[in-house]
Design a protein around this motif. Structure first.
Motif, PDB file in Angstrom:
ATOM      1  N   VAL A 102      48.572  25.035  35.332  1.00  0.00           N
ATOM      2  CA  VAL A 102      47.640  26.142  35.100  1.00  0.00           C
ATOM      3  C   VAL A 102      46.777  26.367  36.335  1.00  0.00           C
ATOM      4  O   VAL A 102      46.557  27.514  36.759  1.00  0.00           O
ATOM      5  N   GLN A 103      46.294  25.281  36.942  1.00  0.00           N
ATOM      6  CA  GLN A 103      45.445  25.398  38.123  1.00  0.00           C
ATOM      7  C   GLN A 103      46.177  26.100  39.257  1.00  0.00           C
ATOM      8  O   GLN A 103      45.632  27.015  39.894  1.00  0.00           O
ATOM      9  N   ASN A 105      48.862  28.066  39.124  1.00  0.00           N
ATOM     10  CA  ASN A 105      49.158  29.461  38.777  1.00  0.00           C
ATOM     11  C   ASN A 105      47.913  30.336  38.907  1.00  0.00           C
ATOM     12  O   ASN A 105      47.971  31.464  39.408  1.00  0.00           O
ATOM     13  N   HIS A 106      46.783  29.810  38.455  1.00  0.00           N
ATOM     14  CA  HIS A 106      45.538  30.571  38.530  1.00  0.00           C
ATOM     15  C   HIS A 106      45.093  30.765  39.977  1.00  0.00           C
ATOM     16  O   HIS A 106      44.496  31.805  40.311  1.00  0.00           O
ATOM     17  N   ASN A 110      44.268  34.383  41.195  1.00  0.00           N
ATOM     18  CA  ASN A 110      42.906  34.661  41.651  1.00  0.00           C
ATOM     19  C   ASN A 110      42.903  35.187  43.084  1.00  0.00           C
ATOM     20  O   ASN A 110      42.127  36.088  43.422  1.00  0.00           O
ATOM     21  N   ASP A 134      49.652  34.424  30.637  1.00  0.00           N
ATOM     22  CA  ASP A 134      48.305  33.998  31.019  1.00  0.00           C
ATOM     23  C   ASP A 134      47.694  34.994  32.009  1.00  0.00           C
ATOM     24  O   ASP A 134      47.957  34.941  33.218  1.00  0.00           O
ATOM     25  N   ARG A 136      44.309  35.375  32.178  1.00  0.00           N
ATOM     26  CA  ARG A 136      42.891  35.026  32.200  1.00  0.00           C
ATOM     27  C   ARG A 136      42.217  35.133  33.569  1.00  0.00           C
ATOM     28  O   ARG A 136      41.020  35.453  33.632  1.00  0.00           O
ATOM     29  N   PRO A 137      42.925  34.892  34.685  1.00  0.00           N
ATOM     30  CA  PRO A 137      42.249  35.083  35.975  1.00  0.00           C
ATOM     31  C   PRO A 137      41.709  36.499  36.165  1.00  0.00           C
ATOM     32  O   PRO A 137      40.812  36.713  36.986  1.00  0.00           O
TER      33      PRO A 137
END
Length: 343
Positions: A102-103, A105-106, A110, A134, A136-137
């Motif tokens: 997740v980190q 990918n974000h 971002n 996902d 969310r960013p």
């Protein structure tokens, strides 16, 4: 973690981009440089592919259509006419740890988000492919989001076990009238049918003939899809689907039926036989893009597909929002500004 560099790709890097599209599950034919080149060549669109690099390796990116509206607004969108989704892609992390994946990918998303925000766009609209979950960013940083829907028809199951009684009646009607289906590659036939659909509604067809000619050329040269047609015993084509190949799947890109041909079951027979053909070729599912229009959704639900959500995100500055509000108020005034769904 190494910093992500984001920049516009040069044509010499398009092959690397296409490899990323092919390797990652949310990648679609709409993301490929060949498909985007048709918009650039035929419609003269300003199309840019922004790539995300980590240690000189392409790990993500997003195609963007850029438009200057009357010299007043500069807008960016990942979609254009008859391309319903074509958003960001990332090279999924190979880490076995969920948190690390997740980190990473974000970090890519971002960096892409920050880069887009630095380009001076008054509005940015990104619509992600089905399967990209996902976002969310973007939503964590003030972007508005919206959910859309498509349908996946499972081709590993027996099609006959999942069709409704209405479809069975329609199939009987169509076969009784002697309708038959087959693959055929003829852009004139498809464009003619699509033109009739839009003329019936007093609307302008969204893409010119040359665009479809280019798509058919791409189908022949690179085997990216096919046309499936329904014909009368006299050989008249009364319905057609343009279908593109995905990963172990297909995408129902565009369909048209002669509005003057009123026999029930024309589309039912076309879809049914196409599903059987895809099953025989071991495809896992078909993405039937009919989830956002009520009458289309009602029809395809008779084949018992799975409803699948996908997402879009939008960021607008105050100037764009104000002018869009004025446009909505003065819908009959020709002020030269278009709403956010311009593309």
């Amino acid at each position: 973690m190494n910093e992500i560099e984001v920049r516009e790709l040069a044509p010499s890097e398009f092959r690397e981009w296409d490899t990323l599209v092919e390797r990652n599950q949310p990648g679609t034919p709409f993301h490929t440089s060949d498909w985007l080149q048709i918009y650039r060549d035929v419609l003269l669109r300003d199309v840019r592919i922004y790539g995300c690099f980590r240690n000189d390796e392409l790990v993500g990116g997003c195609p963007v259509f850029v438009k200057n509206l009357k010299g007043i607004l500069k807008v960016a969108s990942s979609i254009s006419s008859m391309t319903d989704y074509c958003g960001p892609l990332i090279n999924e992390s190979s880490s076995s740890k969920t948190g690390r994946r997740v980190q990473e990918n974000h970090e890519i998303l971002n960096s892409l988000r920050e880069f887009l925000c630095s380009q001076g766009f008054d509005s940015i609209h990104l619509k992600f492919s089905p399967g990209f979950e996902d976002i969310r960013p973007f939503t964590w940083n003030g972007w508005d989001s919206k959910v859309h829907y498509t349908h996946y028809l499972d081709l590993k199951e027996d099609v006959n076990d999942n069709i409704s009684r209405t479809i069975r009646r329609d199939l009987k009607s169509a076969t009784g009238a002697g309708l038959e289906t087959r693959k055929w590659s003829n852009p004139e036939t498809y464009y003619g049918l699509l033109s009739k659909v839009y003329e019936r509604q007093n609307l302008k067809i969204p893409l010119p003939r040359k665009f479809f000619e280019k798509v058919f050329d791409l189908m022949r040269k690179k085997d990216i899809g096919y046309m499936f047609v329904s014909e009368t015993p006299e050989g008249e084509t009364v319905a057609a689907h343009l279908t593109l190949y995905g990963k172990n799947s297909t995408i129902g890109w565009s369909s048209a039926r002669d509005p003057a041909f009123s026999l029930r079951g024309t589309n039912a027979l076309l879809y049914y036989n196409e599903f059987l053909d895809l099953q025989s070729r071991n495809f896992e599912y078909m993405n039937v893009m009919a989830g956002n229009i009520p009458r289309f959704a009602e029809f395809i639900m008779a084949f018992s597909p799975r409803l699948v959500p996908y997402y879009s995100v939008t960021l607008e500055n105050k100037r764009y929002s104000s002018l869009k509000a004025l446009y909505k108020i003065a819908t009959n005034a020709k002020i030269g500004i278009v709403p956010s769904n311009f593309y």
